[in-house]
Design a protein around this motif. Structure first.
Motif, PDB file in Angstrom:
ATOM      1  N   VAL A   1     -53.882  45.651 -22.583  1.00 54.44           N
ATOM      2  CA  VAL A   1     -55.109  45.278 -21.760  1.00 54.44           C
ATOM      3  C   VAL A   1     -55.575  44.076 -21.777  1.00 54.44           C
ATOM      4  CG1 VAL A   1     -55.227  47.900 -21.782  1.00 54.44           C
ATOM      5  CG2 VAL A   1     -56.262  46.630 -23.709  1.00 54.44           C
ATOM      6  N   CYS A   2     -55.619  43.275 -22.941  1.00 53.59           N
ATOM      7  CA  CYS A   2     -56.334  42.201 -23.066  1.00 53.59           C
ATOM      8  C   CYS A   2     -55.402  41.126 -21.739  1.00 53.59           C
ATOM      9  CB  CYS A   2     -55.908  41.311 -24.473  1.00 53.59           C
ATOM     10  SG  CYS A   2     -57.112  42.262 -25.592  1.00 53.59           S
ATOM     11  N   GLY A   3     -54.299  41.285 -21.841  1.00 50.70           N
ATOM     12  CA  GLY A   3     -53.310  40.472 -20.763  1.00 50.70           C
ATOM     13  C   GLY A   3     -53.887  40.780 -19.325  1.00 50.70           C
ATOM     14  N   MET A   4     -54.168  42.268 -19.246  1.00 56.51           N
ATOM     15  CA  MET A   4     -54.563  42.516 -17.786  1.00 56.51           C
ATOM     16  C   MET A   4     -55.759  41.959 -17.486  1.00 56.51           C
ATOM     17  SD  MET A   4     -53.312  46.517 -18.007  1.00 56.51           S
ATOM     18  CE  MET A   4     -51.458  47.104 -17.844  1.00 56.51           C
ATOM     19  N   SER A   5     -56.666  41.993 -18.277  1.00 53.95           N
ATOM     20  CA  SER A   5     -58.198  41.592 -18.196  1.00 53.95           C
ATOM     21  C   SER A   5     -58.385  40.070 -18.184  1.00 53.95           C
ATOM     22  CB  SER A   5     -59.140  42.275 -19.358  1.00 53.95           C
ATOM     23  OG  SER A   5     -58.752  41.707 -20.512  1.00 53.95           O
ATOM     24  N   GLY A   6     -57.351  39.332 -18.665  1.00 54.19           N
ATOM     25  CA  GLY A   6     -57.643  37.740 -18.728  1.00 54.19           C
ATOM     26  C   GLY A   6     -58.429  37.402 -19.947  1.00 54.19           C
ATOM     27  N   MET A   7     -58.737  38.304 -20.552  1.00 53.72           N
ATOM     28  CA  MET A   7     -59.609  37.728 -21.836  1.00 53.72           C
ATOM     29  C   MET A   7     -58.646  37.846 -23.239  1.00 53.72           C
ATOM     30  SD  MET A   7     -62.952  40.318 -21.682  1.00 53.72           S
ATOM     31  CE  MET A   7     -63.831  40.416 -20.084  1.00 53.72           C
ATOM     32  N   SER A   8     -59.133  36.968 -23.993  1.00 50.94           N
ATOM     33  CA  SER A   8     -58.666  37.002 -25.312  1.00 50.94           C
ATOM     34  C   SER A   8     -58.849  38.235 -26.215  1.00 50.94           C
ATOM     35  CB  SER A   8     -59.255  35.809 -26.332  1.00 50.94           C
ATOM     36  OG  SER A   8     -60.478  36.027 -26.494  1.00 50.94           O
ATOM     37  N   GLN A   9     -58.182  38.517 -27.451  1.00 52.78           N
ATOM     38  CA  GLN A   9     -58.376  39.703 -27.845  1.00 52.78           C
ATOM     39  C   GLN A   9     -59.758  39.814 -28.433  1.00 52.78           C
ATOM     40  OE1 GLN A   9     -54.734  41.111 -30.453  1.00 52.78           O
ATOM     41  NE2 GLN A   9     -56.173  42.085 -31.782  1.00 52.78           N
ATOM     42  N   SER A  10     -60.168  38.934 -28.959  1.00 55.12           N
ATOM     43  CA  SER A  10     -61.639  38.851 -29.709  1.00 55.12           C
ATOM     44  C   SER A  10     -62.501  39.048 -28.456  1.00 55.12           C
ATOM     45  CB  SER A  10     -61.869  37.562 -30.398  1.00 55.12           C
ATOM     46  OG  SER A  10     -61.722  36.388 -29.864  1.00 55.12           O
ATOM     47  N   ALA A  11     -62.327  38.145 -27.481  1.00 54.15           N
ATOM     48  CA  ALA A  11     -63.549  38.686 -26.336  1.00 54.15           C
ATOM     49  C   ALA A  11     -63.328  40.066 -25.725  1.00 54.15           C
ATOM     50  CB  ALA A  11     -63.049  37.589 -25.448  1.00 54.15           C
ATOM     51  N   PHE A  12     -62.180  40.662 -25.557  1.00 53.75           N
ATOM     52  CA  PHE A  12     -62.109  41.767 -24.954  1.00 53.75           C
ATOM     53  C   PHE A  12     -62.688  42.887 -25.986  1.00 53.75           C
ATOM     54  CE2 PHE A  12     -59.932  46.044 -24.702  1.00 53.75           C
ATOM     55  CZ  PHE A  12     -59.750  45.990 -23.249  1.00 53.75           C
ATOM     56  N   THR A  13     -62.364  42.684 -27.184  1.00 46.30           N
ATOM     57  CA  THR A  13     -62.675  43.821 -28.177  1.00 46.30           C
ATOM     58  C   THR A  13     -64.273  43.704 -28.302  1.00 46.30           C
ATOM     59  OG1 THR A  13     -60.884  43.503 -29.387  1.00 46.30           O
ATOM     60  CG2 THR A  13     -62.760  44.321 -30.753  1.00 46.30           C
ATOM     61  N   MET A  14     -65.071  42.482 -28.251  1.00 48.97           N
ATOM     62  CA  MET A  14     -66.427  42.468 -28.494  1.00 48.97           C
ATOM     63  C   MET A  14     -66.943  43.116 -27.057  1.00 48.97           C
ATOM     64  SD  MET A  14     -68.987  39.299 -28.394  1.00 48.97           S
ATOM     65  CE  MET A  14     -68.201  38.652 -26.701  1.00 48.97           C
ATOM     66  N   ASN A  15     -66.378  42.576 -26.013  1.00 56.14           N
ATOM     67  CA  ASN A  15     -67.076  43.349 -24.607  1.00 56.14           C
ATOM     68  C   ASN A  15     -66.525  44.707 -24.434  1.00 56.14           C
ATOM     69  OD1 ASN A  15     -68.062  40.730 -23.109  1.00 56.14           O
ATOM     70  ND2 ASN A  15     -66.380  39.945 -23.858  1.00 56.14           N
ATOM     71  N   PHE A  16     -65.572  45.155 -24.786  1.00 55.22           N
ATOM     72  CA  PHE A  16     -65.195  46.604 -24.562  1.00 55.22           C
ATOM     73  C   PHE A  16     -66.066  47.240 -25.226  1.00 55.22           C
ATOM     74  CE2 PHE A  16     -62.792  50.421 -25.187  1.00 55.22           C
ATOM     75  CZ  PHE A  16     -62.270  50.531 -23.938  1.00 55.22           C
ATOM     76  N   LYS A  17     -66.416  47.060 -26.815  1.00 51.52           N
ATOM     77  CA  LYS A  17     -67.135  47.882 -27.689  1.00 51.52           C
ATOM     78  C   LYS A  17     -68.649  47.664 -27.015  1.00 51.52           C
ATOM     79  CE  LYS A  17     -68.078  48.908 -32.319  1.00 51.52           C
ATOM     80  NZ  LYS A  17     -67.684  48.872 -33.593  1.00 51.52           N
ATOM     81  N   LYS A  18     -69.021  46.691 -26.351  1.00 48.14           N
ATOM     82  CA  LYS A  18     -70.387  46.586 -25.801  1.00 48.14           C
ATOM     83  C   LYS A  18     -70.568  47.402 -24.738  1.00 48.14           C
ATOM     84  CE  LYS A  18     -71.939  42.355 -25.624  1.00 48.14           C
ATOM     85  NZ  LYS A  18     -72.349  40.938 -25.281  1.00 48.14           N
ATOM     86  N   VAL A  19     -69.495  47.615 -23.907  1.00 48.77           N
ATOM     87  CA  VAL A  19     -69.574  48.769 -22.479  1.00 48.77           C
ATOM     88  C   VAL A  19     -69.336  50.101 -23.023  1.00 48.77           C
ATOM     89  CG1 VAL A  19     -68.457  49.125 -20.495  1.00 48.77           C
ATOM     90  CG2 VAL A  19     -69.086  46.859 -20.859  1.00 48.77           C
ATOM     91  N   THR A  20     -68.454  50.399 -23.974  1.00 51.48           N
ATOM     92  CA  THR A  20     -68.153  51.723 -24.095  1.00 51.48           C
ATOM     93  C   THR A  20     -69.014  52.303 -25.400  1.00 51.48           C
ATOM     94  OG1 THR A  20     -66.130  51.257 -25.500  1.00 51.48           O
ATOM     95  CG2 THR A  20     -65.883  51.506 -23.004  1.00 51.48           C
ATOM     96  N   GLY A  21     -69.171  51.570 -26.298  1.00 56.36           N
ATOM     97  CA  GLY A  21     -69.757  51.907 -27.526  1.00 56.36           C
ATOM     98  C   GLY A  21     -68.807  52.093 -28.638  1.00 56.36           C
ATOM     99  N   THR A  22     -67.473  51.991 -28.289  1.00 54.39           N
ATOM    100  CA  THR A  22     -66.404  52.166 -29.242  1.00 54.39           C
ATOM    101  C   THR A  22     -65.403  51.135 -29.269  1.00 54.39           C
ATOM    102  OG1 THR A  22     -64.876  53.850 -30.072  1.00 54.39           O
ATOM    103  CG2 THR A  22     -65.304  53.730 -27.630  1.00 54.39           C
TER     104      THR A  22
END
Length: 287
Positions: free
Chosen positions: A204-225
């Motif tokens: 999913v990081c590859g799909m989103s075009g984000m690094s793993q750290s950026a995706f993890t931070m942003n995903f938790k910010k949006v979903t809370g988990t």
């Protein structure tokens, strides 16, 4: 393509920091999908800037080439096939030409020699297509029994998706923050639709075009988990529905919702629901 009995080939190629493929042509059709990075595409004496999400249909005999921008890694999915591979299916698409953009119908069948060969996919469409292309590449590389039929069906699925997507209105998202939230919401929708498949954080990081750290931070910010917890909660909810509505064994339920390891399924279920899958089913049946 060297296999004349099954004229098909797929590759995932990367061009880095100004690297050039060189202009060329060939006697087969080609789908080129930009899975990452930025660069330039030369096609039929025209030059176009390309980026992640762009897709091109290259007809036989058309001169084309591509190069990566300086400082960028251009990742290309290249699907090459002889049009006769789908000879029966092309005529089916031609009958539906009022509903499918002629970009995706062989001009030899549709009679349309002048058509656009490019579409830019939305974030949601990119995620869907990437998953399909990765499955197609797996079939081609591993060559399990029946892979010829599977690839034909996947190729038809790609064309039908592209025909559907080409009809939808394209709107440019000018707010980067809004685009990021939309992309993460699309990832959530993707997980809900494909939870039974082996979806990984790396994928999913590859799909989103984000690094793993950026995706993890942003995903938790949006979903809370976290991504893992979100995916597992979706899977456990689906498992609860199967435990309530079917007589499947626990191991079959685990496999149906994406868990390959039964002990991991038991642990995850108990952590989220507070009881084991077996106890949950017994509680439901006692009501």
């Amino acid at each position: 393509m060297t296999n004349q009995q099954f004229p098909f080939y797929i590759s995932i190629d990367e061009y880095r920091n100004g690297e050039i493929s060189g202009e060329h042509d060939h006697d087969f059709s080609e789908i080129i999908y930009v899975g990452g990075g930025k660069g330039t595409h030369q096609y039929d004496k025209t030059t176009r800037k390309i980026r992640k999400g762009d897709l091109f249909i290259i007809q036989p005999g058309m001169v084309h080439g591509y190069s990566a921008d300086r400082g960028s890694c251009l990742r290309l999915y290249r699907i090459m096939f002889d049009q006769h591979l789908l000879s029966g299916e092309w005529s089916t698409l031609n009958h539906a030409s009022s509903y499918i953009d002629p970009i995706f119908i062989d001009p030899a069948y549709s009679g349309n020699k002048q058509f656009s060969s490019h579409i830019s996919l939305t974030n949601k469409e990119q995620i869907e297509l990437t998953l399909l292309l990765d499955r197609m590449n797996g079939e081609f590389q591993q060559k399990p029994w029946g892979y010829h039929c599977m690839i034909r069906m996947q190729l038809m699925e790609i064309f039908l998706y592209l025909g559907r997507w080409s009809m939808e209105t394209r709107e440019e998202t000018v707010n980067p923050a809004t685009a990021k939230i939309e992309m993460l919401n699309n990832v959530c929708s993707f997980i809900k639709q494909h939870y039974m498949e082996p979806i990984t954080l790396e994928q999913v990081c590859g799909m989103s075009g984000m690094s793993q750290s950026a995706f993890t931070m942003n995903f938790k910010k949006v979903t809370g988990t976290s991504f893992i917890d979100y995916r597992n909660k979706v899977r456990i909810q689906a498992a609860k529905e199967l435990l309530e509505s079917t007589a499947y064994t626990i191991i079959i339920v685990a496999q149906r919702v994406g868990f390959e390891d039964l002990s991991n399924f038991d642990r995850t279920f108990k952590r989220i629901e507070g009881v084991s899958p077996l106890s949950y089913r017994k509680t439901i049946s006692d009501k």
